[in-house]
Motif scaffolding. Structure first.
Motif, PDB file in Angstrom:
ATOM      1  N   ILE A   1      -5.829   8.985  -4.887  1.00 20.62           N
ATOM      2  CA  ILE A   1      -4.856   7.919  -4.629  1.00 20.62           C
ATOM      3  C   ILE A   1      -5.592   6.634  -4.277  1.00 20.62           C
ATOM      4  O   ILE A   1      -5.276   5.556  -4.792  1.00 20.62           O
TER       5      ILE A   1
ATOM      6  N   ILE B   1       3.614   4.206  -2.785  1.00 19.13           N
ATOM      7  CA  ILE B   1       3.049   5.547  -2.994  1.00 19.13           C
ATOM      8  C   ILE B   1       4.216   6.480  -3.271  1.00 19.13           C
ATOM      9  O   ILE B   1       4.962   6.845  -2.360  1.00 19.13           O
TER      10      ILE B   1
ATOM     11  N   ALA C   1       1.621   9.416  -7.051  1.00 17.06           N
ATOM     12  CA  ALA C   1       0.669  10.174  -6.237  1.00 17.06           C
ATOM     13  C   ALA C   1       0.912  11.676  -6.253  1.00 17.06           C
ATOM     14  O   ALA C   1       0.164  12.421  -5.616  1.00 17.06           O
TER      15      ALA C   1
END
Length: 173
Positions: free
Chosen positions: A155, A99, A147
């Motif tokens: 996400i 992420i 993200a």
């Protein structure tokens, strides 16, 4: 059933995204930071303060290598990426998802650096940590989720899309 292993900087959203992703995909959820705290009987910051970064990393690596779940979403600690053997094991068990958010976002979100349990070396800054870890996250991940500016739900949707859909199960050890 494959695991989805979330990696990234502290405050990138691994734990928050992980819980929602697990609910959405009907998978189990494990937060390795919580596993560390349960094993040691202290918060992450207390472990670092009492025993130091090296000890913390030994415990973290042990927790990562001991993980044996299947069909789980696993939120790892930010420093999990340092342990190549653990990351290889995770890759064998599922998809490693990075992420990625900007340093600016990390700095804005990371307002509890003194109590959060982030392992910083002497004189090391979050900026230094970001520069050091980013290539590791990128190289050791199967999927990178950009993200920045996305909501938790966006996400989650992107992770589901890139990992191949919503597999249902209730097994997570």
């Amino acid at each position: 059933m494959e695991n989805i292993i979330l990696v990234g900087m502290p405050a990138c959203g691994k734990s928050t995204v992980g819980v929602v992703l697990a609910k959405t995909m009907n998978k189990g959820f494990v937060d390795t930071d919580i596993s560390i705290q349960q094993r040691e009987g202290h918060t992450l910051q207390e472990i670092i303060d009492i025993h130091g970064n090296d000890y913390f990393h030994q415990v973290e690596q042990s927790v990562l290598l001991d993980f044996d779940g299947e069909d789980c979403v696993v939120a790892t600690g930010g420093s999990a990426i340092y342990f190549a053997d653990a990351m290889e094991k995770f890759k064998e068990q599922g998809k490693v998802v990075y992420i990625r958010v900007s340093l600016k976002t990390i700095l804005r979100r990371l307002n509890n650096i003194k109590t959060r349990g982030v392992t910083l070396g002497k004189g090391q800054t979050i900026e230094d940590l970001y520069e050091e870890r980013t290539p590791l996250y990128e190289n050791r991940s199967d999927i990178i989720i950009d993200a920045e500016g996305l909501s938790i739900e966006e996400i989650v949707e992107e992770i589901i899309r890139q990992t191949g859909g919503e597999e249902k199960s209730d097994r997570c050890k």
